[in-house]
Design a protein around this motif. Structure first.
Motif, PDB file in Angstrom:
ATOM      1  N   ASN A  19      -9.363   0.427 -82.183  1.00 31.88           N
ATOM      2  CA  ASN A  19      -8.573   1.021 -83.286  1.00 31.88           C
ATOM      3  C   ASN A  19      -9.403   1.906 -84.204  1.00 31.88           C
ATOM      4  O   ASN A  19      -8.989   2.191 -85.318  1.00 31.88           O
ATOM      5  N   TRP A  20     -10.558   2.334 -83.743  1.00 30.50           N
ATOM      6  CA  TRP A  20     -11.400   3.164 -84.600  1.00 30.50           C
ATOM      7  C   TRP A  20     -10.651   4.451 -84.959  1.00 30.50           C
ATOM      8  O   TRP A  20     -10.089   5.116 -84.086  1.00 30.50           O
ATOM      9  N   GLY A  21     -10.658   4.794 -86.239  1.00 33.12           N
ATOM     10  CA  GLY A  21     -10.012   6.026 -86.686  1.00 33.12           C
ATOM     11  C   GLY A  21      -8.536   5.861 -87.002  1.00 33.12           C
ATOM     12  O   GLY A  21      -7.938   6.705 -87.654  1.00 33.12           O
ATOM     13  N   LYS A  22      -7.929   4.762 -86.551  1.00 29.15           N
ATOM     14  CA  LYS A  22      -6.476   4.572 -86.733  1.00 29.15           C
ATOM     15  C   LYS A  22      -6.074   4.633 -88.209  1.00 29.15           C
ATOM     16  O   LYS A  22      -5.007   5.113 -88.550  1.00 29.15           O
ATOM     17  N   TRP A  23      -6.938   4.097 -89.088  1.00 26.34           N
ATOM     18  CA  TRP A  23      -6.634   4.129 -90.531  1.00 26.34           C
ATOM     19  C   TRP A  23      -7.594   5.079 -91.265  1.00 26.34           C
ATOM     20  O   TRP A  23      -7.918   4.881 -92.427  1.00 26.34           O
ATOM     21  N   GLY A  24      -8.041   6.073 -90.546  1.00 32.68           N
ATOM     22  CA  GLY A  24      -8.893   7.098 -91.168  1.00 32.68           C
ATOM     23  C   GLY A  24     -10.370   6.830 -90.961  1.00 32.68           C
ATOM     24  O   GLY A  24     -10.774   5.720 -90.628  1.00 32.68           O
ATOM     25  N   PRO A  25     -11.181   7.881 -91.172  1.00 30.34           N
ATOM     26  CA  PRO A  25     -12.618   7.764 -90.890  1.00 30.34           C
ATOM     27  C   PRO A  25     -13.368   6.866 -91.880  1.00 30.34           C
ATOM     28  O   PRO A  25     -14.498   6.470 -91.608  1.00 30.34           O
ATOM     29  N   ASP A  26     -12.743   6.534 -93.021  1.00 32.21           N
ATOM     30  CA  ASP A  26     -13.450   5.741 -94.033  1.00 32.21           C
ATOM     31  C   ASP A  26     -12.977   4.299 -94.103  1.00 32.21           C
ATOM     32  O   ASP A  26     -13.336   3.561 -95.012  1.00 32.21           O
ATOM     33  N   ASP A  27     -12.145   3.905 -93.131  1.00 28.62           N
ATOM     34  CA  ASP A  27     -11.538   2.568 -93.230  1.00 28.62           C
ATOM     35  C   ASP A  27     -12.587   1.450 -93.134  1.00 28.62           C
ATOM     36  O   ASP A  27     -13.528   1.515 -92.351  1.00 28.62           O
ATOM     37  N   GLU A  28     -12.360   0.405 -93.908  1.00 17.04           N
ATOM     38  CA  GLU A  28     -13.281  -0.752 -93.874  1.00 17.04           C
ATOM     39  C   GLU A  28     -12.534  -2.076 -93.780  1.00 17.04           C
ATOM     40  O   GLU A  28     -13.161  -3.133 -93.837  1.00 17.04           O
ATOM     41  N   VAL A  29     -11.198  -2.036 -93.690  1.00 15.40           N
ATOM     42  CA  VAL A  29     -10.452  -3.300 -93.651  1.00 15.40           C
ATOM     43  C   VAL A  29      -9.641  -3.480 -92.372  1.00 15.40           C
ATOM     44  O   VAL A  29      -9.021  -4.531 -92.172  1.00 15.40           O
ATOM     45  N   GLY A  30      -9.634  -2.482 -91.494  1.00 15.83           N
ATOM     46  CA  GLY A  30      -9.022  -2.630 -90.167  1.00 15.83           C
ATOM     47  C   GLY A  30      -7.594  -3.124 -90.205  1.00 15.83           C
ATOM     48  O   GLY A  30      -6.738  -2.610 -90.934  1.00 15.83           O
ATOM     49  N   CYS A  31      -7.340  -4.181 -89.435  1.00 14.72           N
ATOM     50  CA  CYS A  31      -5.959  -4.664 -89.264  1.00 14.72           C
ATOM     51  C   CYS A  31      -5.385  -5.293 -90.530  1.00 14.72           C
ATOM     52  O   CYS A  31      -4.190  -5.595 -90.565  1.00 14.72           O
ATOM     53  N   LEU A  32      -6.201  -5.482 -91.559  1.00 14.67           N
ATOM     54  CA  LEU A  32      -5.607  -5.934 -92.833  1.00 14.67           C
ATOM     55  C   LEU A  32      -4.678  -4.861 -93.385  1.00 14.67           C
ATOM     56  O   LEU A  32      -3.851  -5.135 -94.253  1.00 14.67           O
ATOM     57  N   ASN A  33      -4.813  -3.625 -92.865  1.00 12.46           N
ATOM     58  CA  ASN A  33      -3.853  -2.573 -93.242  1.00 12.46           C
ATOM     59  C   ASN A  33      -2.432  -2.956 -92.866  1.00 12.46           C
ATOM     60  O   ASN A  33      -1.478  -2.432 -93.425  1.00 12.46           O
ATOM     61  N   TYR A  34      -2.297  -3.847 -91.866  1.00 11.01           N
ATOM     62  CA  TYR A  34      -0.941  -4.275 -91.476  1.00 11.01           C
ATOM     63  C   TYR A  34      -0.286  -5.133 -92.564  1.00 11.01           C
ATOM     64  O   TYR A  34       0.916  -5.320 -92.561  1.00 11.01           O
ATOM     65  N   LEU A  35      -1.112  -5.713 -93.444  1.00 16.19           N
ATOM     66  CA  LEU A  35      -0.563  -6.625 -94.463  1.00 16.19           C
ATOM     67  C   LEU A  35      -0.036  -5.841 -95.665  1.00 16.19           C
ATOM     68  O   LEU A  35      -0.628  -5.798 -96.733  1.00 16.19           O
ATOM     69  N   THR A  36       1.110  -5.237 -95.459  1.00 16.23           N
ATOM     70  CA  THR A  36       1.769  -4.449 -96.503  1.00 16.23           C
ATOM     71  C   THR A  36       2.578  -5.390 -97.405  1.00 16.23           C
ATOM     72  O   THR A  36       2.677  -6.598 -97.133  1.00 16.23           O
ATOM     73  N   SER A  37       3.196  -4.834 -98.443  1.00 15.75           N
ATOM     74  CA  SER A  37       4.045  -5.638 -99.335  1.00 15.75           C
ATOM     75  C   SER A  37       5.158  -6.333 -98.555  1.00 15.75           C
ATOM     76  O   SER A  37       5.541  -7.461 -98.879  1.00 15.75           O
TER      77      SER A  37
END
Ligand code: UVW
Length: 320
Positions: A19-37
């Motif tokens: 999933n590299w790059g999936k949340w942008g080149p500066d991402d540091e939290v990976g799949c925690l991006n899935y934890l939306t409101s």
């Protein structure tokens, strides 16, 4: 020890999903991006009785602290207490108050903890493709700080593999797959849903407290999930943000097929960006779930905000 016949993880996983790059080149939290409101609200909707469980193990337990071999257990020292005041060495607080104070020296990953996404890797790159050199002297990228700063809150499901196999605790090196998780879930009457925080009980950490160290640590080999390409596809498809277990490293220590160590640390954490939390105390929670039949709940965790840290202690709280 010779590792001659063990494939390099970079070779073994060369076609594995990433999933590299999936949340942008500066991402540091990976799949925690899935934890939306929406996921937080889904977790809240699963709260029925208001029962609260804390999942951190005791730090400085007189019965010992389970720890990855080679790490040091926590040491806590009082630096001031009643004795200092009796000896006239206490702090002269206006009003005559007295206090006790202490310090603790510990491996941040030497207790219930979150791994930073940059904590473990193979080859020359860590999570999101950052150079492994970024780990020198402290994680410049993908440290535990961004995970801690975000916080981990969502809908969790607990799969009790030990109970499913009719055991108090899984055996040394005993493995299971995502298909076993699904079979156990079916038996428990719960569905693992997309974006669930996945928690797995093996009984391993609970067993530590009544197993002599010479046996627990002998040729250290924890039970756990084991690598297959299908397992990785399943995690990817399910968009699992966080894998959490009652073992020290969340996977079978040595893959019985390839002989490689900590394959899923690389495949799930470094490649997919799935956050790992480890050494959870799950026995009481599992017993309660077995009693009331509710295996899903709201999960919340705030690891300590350690700048550049490779991991951080945490005491997750779940509410049923
Ligand atoms: C290792 O670093 C070896 O394991 P853990 O993920 O348990 O910290």
């Amino acid at each position: 020890m010779s590792h001659e016949n063990v494939p390099l993880l970079t070779e073994l996983l060369k076609n594995a999903p990433q999933n590299w790059g999936k949340w942008g080149p500066d991402d540091e939290v990976g799949c925690l991006n899935y934890l939306t409101s929406d996921e937080v609200l889904r977790g809240i909707k699963s709260v029925r009785s208001g029962k609260v469980f804390t999942l951190g193990v005791t730090i400085g337990n007189p019965e010992g602290d389970p720890i990855w071999p080679g790490r040091r257990t926590a040491q806590r020292f009082n630096i001031r207490d009643r004795g200092d005041f009796l000896a006239g060495n206490g702090i002269d607080y206006p009003g005559g108050g007295q206090d006790a104070d202490d310090i603790i020296i510990m491996a941040p990953q030497g207790s219930t903890q979150y791994d930073a996404l940059g904590h473990f890797w193979a080859g020359d790159q860590i999570w999101n493709g950052y150079p492994a050199e970024f780990t020198a002297g402290g994680l410049k990228k993908a440290s535990v700080f961004p995970l801690a700063d975000k916080g981990i809150v969502g809908h969790a499901v607990l799969i009790d593999m030990a109970r499913f196999r009719g055991k108090e605790v899984l055996g040394r090196g005993e493995t299971f797959s995502h298909k076993d998780l699904l079979a156990a879930a079916e038996k428990q009457g719960v569905t693992i849903q997309k974006r669930d925080i996945l928690m797995i009980r093996t009984g391993w950490i609970g067993s530590y407290y009544n197993t002599p160290d010479e046996i627990f640590y002998k040729d250290f080999l924890e039970p756990g999930l084991t690598y297959t390409p299908e397992l990785l596809e399943w995690f990817q498809e399910m968009e699992i943000p966080n894998l959490s277990t009652d073992t020290i490293a969340n996977e079978v220590t040595i893959d019985p097929v390839s002989g490689a160590a900590l394959t899923l640390h690389v495949a799930l954490m470094r490649n997919l960006g799935i956050t790992l939390s480890e050494i959870l105390a799950l026995d009481k929670l599992a017993a309660d779930c077995a009693a009331d039949g509710q295996w899903d709940f709201l999960y919340t965790a705030g690891p300590l905000k350690i700048w550049n840290g490779t991991g951080a202690p945490v005491n997750p709280v779940v509410i049923k």
